[in-house]
Write an enzyme that holds these catalytic residues in place. Structure first.
Site, PDB file in Angstrom:
ATOM      1  N   TYR A   1      72.064 -46.092 -18.595  1.00 39.82           N
ATOM      2  CA  TYR A   1      72.056 -47.012 -19.746  1.00 39.82           C
ATOM      3  C   TYR A   1      71.144 -46.487 -20.855  1.00 39.82           C
ATOM      4  CZ  TYR A   1      71.227 -51.193 -22.566  1.00 39.82           C
ATOM      5  OH  TYR A   1      71.127 -52.082 -23.623  1.00 39.82           O
TER       6      TYR A   1
ATOM      7  N   SER B   1      69.453 -49.770 -28.387  1.00 40.49           N
ATOM      8  CA  SER B   1      68.443 -50.564 -27.668  1.00 40.49           C
ATOM      9  C   SER B   1      67.105 -49.846 -27.766  1.00 40.49           C
ATOM     10  CB  SER B   1      68.844 -50.669 -26.189  1.00 40.49           C
ATOM     11  OG  SER B   1      67.766 -51.158 -25.415  1.00 40.49           O
TER      12      SER B   1
HETATM   13  N1  LIG Z   1      69.920 -58.603 -24.454  1.00 40.51           N
HETATM   14  C1  LIG Z   1      69.095 -57.591 -24.503  1.00 40.51           C
HETATM   15  O1  LIG Z   1      67.950 -57.671 -24.018  1.00 40.51           O
HETATM   16  C2  LIG Z   1      69.498 -56.305 -25.191  1.00 40.51           C
HETATM   17  C3  LIG Z   1      68.484 -55.403 -25.547  1.00 40.51           C
HETATM   18  C4  LIG Z   1      68.851 -54.227 -26.186  1.00 40.51           C
HETATM   19  C5  LIG Z   1      70.179 -53.951 -26.478  1.00 40.51           C
HETATM   20  N2  LIG Z   1      71.144 -54.843 -26.110  1.00 40.51           N
HETATM   21  C6  LIG Z   1      72.526 -54.485 -26.440  1.00 40.51           C
HETATM   22  O2  LIG Z   1      73.100 -55.532 -27.201  1.00 40.51           O
HETATM   23  C7  LIG Z   1      74.518 -55.510 -27.041  1.00 40.51           C
HETATM   24  C8  LIG Z   1      75.005 -56.931 -26.751  1.00 40.51           C
HETATM   25  O3  LIG Z   1      74.489 -57.346 -25.488  1.00 40.51           O
HETATM   26  P1  LIG Z   1      73.984 -58.834 -25.221  1.00 40.51           P
HETATM   27  O4  LIG Z   1      72.555 -58.772 -24.907  1.00 40.51           O
HETATM   28  O5  LIG Z   1      74.469 -59.734 -26.285  1.00 40.51           O
HETATM   29  O6  LIG Z   1      74.728 -59.099 -23.826  1.00 40.51           O
HETATM   30  P2  LIG Z   1      75.823 -60.196 -23.379  1.00 40.51           P
HETATM   31  O7  LIG Z   1      75.354 -61.558 -23.699  1.00 40.51           O
HETATM   32  O8  LIG Z   1      76.152 -59.844 -21.974  1.00 40.51           O
HETATM   33  O9  LIG Z   1      77.074 -59.863 -24.328  1.00 40.51           O
HETATM   34  C9  LIG Z   1      77.807 -58.669 -24.174  1.00 40.51           C
HETATM   35  C10 LIG Z   1      79.078 -58.752 -24.996  1.00 40.51           C
HETATM   36  O10 LIG Z   1      79.864 -57.559 -24.743  1.00 40.51           O
HETATM   37  C11 LIG Z   1      81.162 -57.964 -24.287  1.00 40.51           C
HETATM   38  N3  LIG Z   1      81.681 -56.996 -23.319  1.00 40.51           N
HETATM   39  C12 LIG Z   1      81.157 -56.642 -22.121  1.00 40.51           C
HETATM   40  N4  LIG Z   1      81.941 -55.771 -21.484  1.00 40.51           N
HETATM   41  C13 LIG Z   1      83.007 -55.567 -22.312  1.00 40.51           C
HETATM   42  C14 LIG Z   1      84.175 -54.756 -22.218  1.00 40.51           C
HETATM   43  N5  LIG Z   1      84.413 -53.989 -21.155  1.00 40.51           N
HETATM   44  N6  LIG Z   1      85.058 -54.778 -23.256  1.00 40.51           N
HETATM   45  C15 LIG Z   1      84.827 -55.551 -24.336  1.00 40.51           C
HETATM   46  N7  LIG Z   1      83.744 -56.326 -24.482  1.00 40.51           N
HETATM   47  C16 LIG Z   1      82.846 -56.333 -23.483  1.00 40.51           C
HETATM   48  C17 LIG Z   1      80.926 -59.323 -23.635  1.00 40.51           C
HETATM   49  O11 LIG Z   1      82.100 -60.114 -23.626  1.00 40.51           O
HETATM   50  P3  LIG Z   1      83.070 -60.278 -22.362  1.00 40.51           P
HETATM   51  O12 LIG Z   1      82.212 -60.403 -21.152  1.00 40.51           O
HETATM   52  O13 LIG Z   1      83.842 -61.487 -22.730  1.00 40.51           O
HETATM   53  O14 LIG Z   1      83.897 -59.046 -22.370  1.00 40.51           O
HETATM   54  C18 LIG Z   1      79.929 -59.944 -24.610  1.00 40.51           C
HETATM   55  O15 LIG Z   1      80.596 -60.456 -25.718  1.00 40.51           O
HETATM   56  C19 LIG Z   1      74.810 -54.513 -25.918  1.00 40.51           C
HETATM   57  O16 LIG Z   1      75.245 -53.289 -26.488  1.00 40.51           O
HETATM   58  C20 LIG Z   1      73.463 -54.338 -25.241  1.00 40.51           C
HETATM   59  O17 LIG Z   1      73.327 -53.083 -24.629  1.00 40.51           O
HETATM   60  C21 LIG Z   1      70.835 -56.005 -25.476  1.00 40.51           C
END
Ligand SMILES: NC(=O)c1ccc[n+]([C@@H]2O[C@H](COP(=O)([O-])OP(=O)(O)OC[C@H]3O[C@@H](n4cnc5c(N)ncnc54)[C@H](OP(=O)(O)O)[C@@H]3O)[C@@H](O)[C@H]2O)c1
Length: 259
Positions: A151, A138
Site C-alpha cells: 500500500y 496518502s
Molecule cells: N482514510 C484514511 O485514513 C486514508 C488516509 C490516506 C489516504 N486514504 C486514501 O483515500 C482514498 C479514499 O479512501 P477512504 O478513506 O475514503 O476509504 P473508504 O471509506 O473505504 O472509501 C473507499 C472508496 O473507494 C471505493 N472502492 C473500493 N474498492 C473499489 C473498486 N475495486 N472499484 C471501485 N471503487 C472502489 C469504495 O466504494 P465501494 O466499496 O462501493 O466500491 C469507496 O467509495 C483511498 O485512495 C485511500 O487510500 C485514506
C-alpha cells in the site's frame, strides 16, 4: 456538458469531495462498486445542491473498467473538466501472509486504474479552457511502512506519478494535484482489516472526510502540486523527507506492528 468525475464516491473521502464539488455547482459523474450507496449519495446531493448527478457502478480493479467509464462519457457527451482519482484501499499485514491476488488487485485499483483514467481523459481535458486532476495518495506514501508495504509503495508511486505529470502539463490547461491525507475517519481501517489497537490510535488523530475534502478541493482549484491536509500530517511528511530513513521506518513499524 462538463462534469466532475469522482471515483470511490460511495463513501468516505470521495463522497465528501463529491459534496464539496456539488456545493461549488459542479455536475457530477460518481463511480464506485456499490450501486445502492451511489444512488443514496446522488439523491442527497441533488436534494441539497440541485446539480446533475450521474452514477456508474464499476469495479475499477477490473482491467477494462477505466475504458468502460471513458466509453460512457463518450456515449453521453460528458466532458470531464475535473477528474478525482480517489478509489483505493489498504491491506494491513505481513506481505507474505496476505494473499497475492488481493495485493495485486489493490495495486490494480490504487495505481493502474489511476494511470489508465488519467491517460484516457487528458487529451480532451487539454481542449478544455481549464481542467483539474486530483490523485489521492496518502501520507503513507512518504516513507516505507512495514505491514503496509505494498500500500505505501503504491501511494509513493501516486505521489511521484502526479508530481511528474504536474510538471509535464504545466504549460497546458490541465492542472494536476496530489492529495495525501493522513488518518481520516472513514471505512479505510475496516477494509484494511486493521486491529483494535490501530483503530483506537486512528480514532484519536483522525480528521473528518469533510475537512479533508474542503482542503483538497481548495488546493486542487488553486493548482497546488501537493496537498497534505492537517498541520501534523504536513509536519510528519516533511520530517520523513529529512530524517534518517531507518528512524522513520522504525516509527511506522511500531505504529503498524502486528500485535
Ligand atoms: N482514510 C484514511 O485514513 C486514508 C488516509 C490516506 C489516504 N486514504 C486514501 O483515500 C482514498 C479514499 O479512501 P477512504 O478513506 O475514503 O476509504 P473508504 O471509506 O473505504 O472509501 C473507499 C472508496 O473507494 C471505493 N472502492 C473500493 N474498492 C473499489 C473498486 N475495486 N472499484 C471501485 N471503487 C472502489 C469504495 O466504494 P465501494 O466499496 O462501493 O466500491 C469507496 O467509495 C483511498 O485512495 C485511500 O487510500 C485514506
Amino acid at each position: 456538458m462538463h462534469y466532475a468525475i469522482v471515483t470511490g464516491a460511495s463513501k468516505g473521502i470521495g463522497k465528501a469531495i463529491a459534496f464539496e464539488l456539488a456545493r461549488r455547482h459542479h455536475a457530477l459523474l460518481l463511480t464506485a462498486r456499490s450501486q445502492e450507496l451511489l444512488e443514496d449519495v446522488s439523491e442527497k446531493i441533488r436534494e441539497q445542491h440541485g446539480v446533475d448527478v450521474i452514477t456508474f457502478p464499476l469495479d475499477l480493479s477490473e482491467e477494462q473498467a477505466p475504458q468502460k467509464l471513458f466509453g460512457l462519457c463518450r456515449s453521453r457527451s460528458i466532458e470531464a473538466d475535473v477528474l478525482v482519482n480517489n478509489a483505493g484501499y489498504g491491506l494491513w499485514g505481513a506481505f507474505d501472509s496476505l494473499s497475492l491476488e488481493e495485493q495485486v488487485n489493490m495495486m490494480r485499483l490504487n495505481m493502474e486504474s489511476v494511470v489508465k483514467l488519467t491517460h484516457l481523459f487528458i487529451p480532451e481535458m487539454k481542449k478544455t479552457e481549464k481542467a483539474y486532476i486530483l490523485n489521492v495518495a496518502s501520507t503513507a506514501g512518504y516513507q516505507a511502512v512495514p505491514n503496509l508495504a505494498v500500500y505505501s509503495a503504491a501511494k509513493a508511486f501516486i505521489i511521484n506519478f502526479t508530481r511528474g505529470l504536474h510538471h509535464e502539463l504545466s504549460r497546458t490547461s490541465v492542472s494536476v494535484s496530489c492529495l495525501s491525507p493522513g488518518t481520516t475517519a472513514t471505512e479505510f481501517v475496516d477494509r484494511a482489516r486493521m486491529n483494535d489497537r490501530i483503530r483506537k490510535m486512528a480514532d484519536r488523530v483522525a480528521m473528518t472526510p469533510e475537512a479533508v475534502a474542503r482542503i483538497a478541493v481548495n488546493g486542487m482549484f488553486r493548482g497546488r502540486m501537493e496537498i497534505i491536509p492537517g498541520a501534523s500530517n504536513l509536519l510528519s511528511a516533511k520530517l520523513a523527507a529529512i530524517a534518517p530513513k531507518r528512524l522513520v521506518e522504525s516509527i511506522t513499524a511500531a505504529i503498524y506492528k502486528m500485535q
